[in-house]
Structures are given as structure tokens and as C-alpha cells.
Write a protein that holds these residues in place. Structure first.
Motif, PDB file in Angstrom:
ATOM      1  N   ASN A 129       0.829  -1.202   0.000  1.00 12.22           N
ATOM      2  CA  ASN A 129       0.000   0.000   0.000  1.00 12.22           C
ATOM      3  C   ASN A 129       0.868   1.258   0.000  1.00 12.22           C
ATOM      4  N   GLN A 130       1.969   1.223   0.730  1.00  9.39           N
ATOM      5  CA  GLN A 130       2.898   2.355   0.720  1.00  9.39           C
ATOM      6  C   GLN A 130       3.549   2.493  -0.660  1.00  9.39           C
ATOM      7  N   PHE A 131       3.937   1.362  -1.250  1.00  7.88           N
ATOM      8  CA  PHE A 131       4.524   1.350  -2.592  1.00  7.88           C
ATOM      9  C   PHE A 131       3.544   1.961  -3.607  1.00  7.88           C
ATOM     10  N   LEU A 132       2.266   1.584  -3.497  1.00  6.34           N
ATOM     11  CA  LEU A 132       1.238   2.107  -4.396  1.00  6.34           C
ATOM     12  C   LEU A 132       1.048   3.610  -4.198  1.00  6.34           C
ATOM     13  N   HIS A 135       3.794   5.587  -5.691  1.00  9.43           N
ATOM     14  CA  HIS A 135       3.672   5.600  -7.149  1.00  9.43           C
ATOM     15  C   HIS A 135       2.614   6.598  -7.600  1.00  9.43           C
ATOM     16  N   LEU A 136       1.494   6.665  -6.912  1.00 13.75           N
ATOM     17  CA  LEU A 136       0.405   7.552  -7.312  1.00 13.75           C
ATOM     18  C   LEU A 136       0.802   9.028  -7.262  1.00 13.75           C
ATOM     19  N   GLY A 243       4.152  12.445 -16.382  1.00 12.46           N
ATOM     20  CA  GLY A 243       4.928  11.469 -15.627  1.00 12.46           C
ATOM     21  C   GLY A 243       5.867  10.713 -16.537  1.00 12.46           C
ATOM     22  N   ASN A 244       6.579   9.748 -15.952  1.00  9.92           N
ATOM     23  CA  ASN A 244       7.525   8.935 -16.703  1.00  9.92           C
ATOM     24  C   ASN A 244       6.798   8.095 -17.742  1.00  9.92           C
ATOM     25  N   TYR A 245       7.392   7.979 -18.935  1.00  7.54           N
ATOM     26  CA  TYR A 245       6.754   7.218 -20.003  1.00  7.54           C
ATOM     27  C   TYR A 245       6.641   5.728 -19.675  1.00  7.54           C
ATOM     28  N   VAL A 246       7.405   5.247 -18.712  1.00  6.62           N
ATOM     29  CA  VAL A 246       7.317   3.844 -18.298  1.00  6.62           C
ATOM     30  C   VAL A 246       5.897   3.512 -17.854  1.00  6.62           C
ATOM     31  N   THR A 247       5.247   4.458 -17.200  1.00  7.61           N
ATOM     32  CA  THR A 247       3.930   4.196 -16.606  1.00  7.61           C
ATOM     33  C   THR A 247       2.804   4.980 -17.287  1.00  7.61           C
ATOM     34  N   SER A 248       3.015   5.403 -18.531  1.00  2.35           N
ATOM     35  CA  SER A 248       1.968   6.169 -19.211  1.00  2.35           C
ATOM     36  C   SER A 248       0.743   5.329 -19.527  1.00  2.35           C
TER      37      SER A 248
END
Length: 299
Positions: A129-132, A135-136, A243-248
């Protein structure tokens, strides 16, 4: 009469006990809410999975149901994720957890104490949940709505990677495509873009064209890995991703959700237009990508 009732009650207790010990699919369940769509949660679980001691990649059934297998010391834990969208910015997450080799012992102990298995499961999912949440904070998606997809002639390289490696494919070919085309006299006609041809969630593969818009000419260079094609304008749903294109692809899920909510049939072949060169670095939250999800034509 009382004897019959007692026997019936005993039978029901034995049936319930048998179900609990031998048929109940999970040893323990952890539930929590997250401010994200199911697709974003699924992709984040895949990213988090790579940071863990895993036995296998995340096994996809749907964006709402998938399975993760993790190793903890001498145990293998199976996490069955179930995601239910509450509304556009909130989802319910239920994770059914089973110890592959010690399930029976867990079920015997759990009703009588807060076991190490339960404590470890809660701690693991608190970490997720912290990781998520971290990321958000690293991206933003804004839905624009219906808009006409641009039309252009372009030079492209075709690639197939895992979705998470999409940005790596762009960076590896950005300078190559740029130098091969423009150093040979081609005239640019807009920012580079990515055109998805096949998005296979179950196989975890993405086939796409990375393209530079150019002015059509009879003197374009001939190269075995470069193709020329035209993109035709058509109605599409549009979002802006920062944001980063990795997560587009988080914008892809947002557009699919918008299409579902508004009963708009779409082709799951997004097109991304990049306004920043990732090789140049900079503050990723300021990178801008326009994302289009083509609307299906009426039959």
C-alpha cells in the motif's frame, strides 16, 4: 426429537469444520481501499512483484482478478487479488492468502491466536500500500474527452516488449530514428509518437510502432528496420498524462474506464504523443504525453 436435533447439529458442525479445514480456498484475507483504478493497481502489483522474492510472474485472469506467488523463508504464499472499483478514484482490494505447504496448520491456529502468518501477511500488504501510494504521487492523468486523432505521414520502427519496457524501447530508438531520418534530409512534422498494434495483458506483451511525423518526400532514406506509413484522423478519446513514459499506460486504463462509464466503444490500441525527450532527463511530473484511444467506427 432432541436427539435428532443434536445429531443434525453435529453433522452441520462437522460439515462446516471439513469445509473450513479442507475446502476453504484461503487461509487468511486482507482487505483495504486504494485511490486508484483496477488497471493501475494491477500494473503496480506487477512492478512491486519485481522487488519481492517471487516464485513466478503475476498470473493474469482479468484486471479484477490475478494471482501472485511469493516466497517467505521456507514457505510459498499464494496471493489471490480481487479488485472492485467503487468509483473512478477508489477501489476495494481483497487479497486471499494461502500458504501452499502449511495451509492446514494455519487454519488450525488462526482462530486461537494472531499468528506470525497473519502478522506477516498484513505487514507485506501494508508495504504494498505504501509502494502504491508513492507511485500515485509520481504521475497525473487528466481526461480531455472526445477529440479528432491527428493525421500524418511518418517513419516508424516496430517493437515488441513487455509493457513496462515500452519507454526503454523508445529511448533506445529515439536517437537512431532521429539521426537516420533527419540527417538524410527528411523534414519533421510534429513530435514523436507511439502507436500500439497489440496489447496482450495475459501474455504481458506490447507490440507497437515508434514513429516520427515527417513531410512525405520521394527522397526518404531506405532502411530495413524503418517503415513509412500514414496515420489517418478519426474520432478518439483523449487524455493528458504527466509522468515517466514507463507508466503512461495508467492513462490507457483511465481512458478505458471513461469509455466504459460513458458507453463509448473503443479500440484498445492507444496512441501516445510525446512532448519531452526522456533521454534529456528533467522533472518527470512535468513530462507531457497526449494519449488517444480510438473510438470504434459504427458498423
Amino acid at each position: 426429537m432432541m436427539r435428532k436435533i443434536s445429531i443434525l447439529a453435529l453433522i452441520l458442525v462437522l460439515i462446516a469444520l471439513f469445509w473450513y479445514l479442507f475446502l476453504k480456498p484461503q487461509d487468511y484475507q486482507v482487505s483495504f481501499k486504494a485511490k486508484a483504478l483496477p488497471g493501475t493497481i494491477f500494473e503496480t502489483v506487477k512492478a512491486w512483484n519485481k522487488t519481492m522474492d517471487t516464485v513466478a510472474p503475476v498470473q493474469f485472469e482479468s484486471l479484477q482478478d490475478f494471482t501472485q506467488t511469493l516466497a517467505f523463508n521456507d514457505s510459498v504464499h499464494i496471493y489471490e487479488w480481487n479488485i472492485t472499483k467503487i468509483h473512478d478514484s477508489l477501489s476495494q482490494i481483497d487479497v486471499n492468502i494461502k500458504d501452499r505447504d502449511h495451509s492446514l496448520m494455519n487454519k488450525i491456529k488462526i482462530p486461537f491466536s494472531d499468528t506470525d502468518f497473519e502478522k506477516g501477511s498484513r505487514k507485506t500488504l501494508l508495504d504494498f500500500n505504501q509502494f502504491l501510494n508513492e507511485h500515485l504521487q509520481k504521475f497525473k492523468v487528466s481526461i480531455v474527452g472526445e477529440e479528432e486523432l491527428f493525421s500524418t505521414f511518418c517513419a516508424c520502427v516496430s517493437l515488441t516488449t513487455e509493457p513496462v519496457e515500452k519507454a526503454g524501447g523508445i529511448m533506445a530508438n529515439y536517437s537512431y530514428l532521429n539521426s537516420t531520418i533527419f540527417e538524410n534530409g527528411a523534414e519533421p512534422n510534429g513530435p514523436p509518437f507511439l502507436e500500439v498494434e497489440n496489447w496482450d495483458l495475459k501474455a504481458n506483451t506490447l507490440s507497437y510502432n515508434f514513429c516520427f511525423p515527417i513531410i512525405r518526400s520521394e527522397k526518404l532514406p531506405i532502411h530495413p528496420s524503418i517503415t513509412y506509413k500514414r496515420i489517418f484522423g478519426k474520432p478518439a478519446l483523449k487524455a493528458v498524462y504527466n509522468g515517466n513514459y514507463v507508466t503512461s499506460d495508467r492513462a490507457w486504463y483511465a481512458l478505458l474506464n471513461y469509455a466504459e462509464e460513458n458507453n463509448i466503444p473503443v479500440e484498445k490500441k492507444p496512441i501516445e504523443v510525446f512532448f519531452n525527450n526522456p533521454n534529456m532527463g528533467g522533472n518527470e511530473i512535468e513530462w507531457r504525453t497526449e494519449v488517444y484511444m480510438p473510438i470504434k467506427e459504427s458498423e
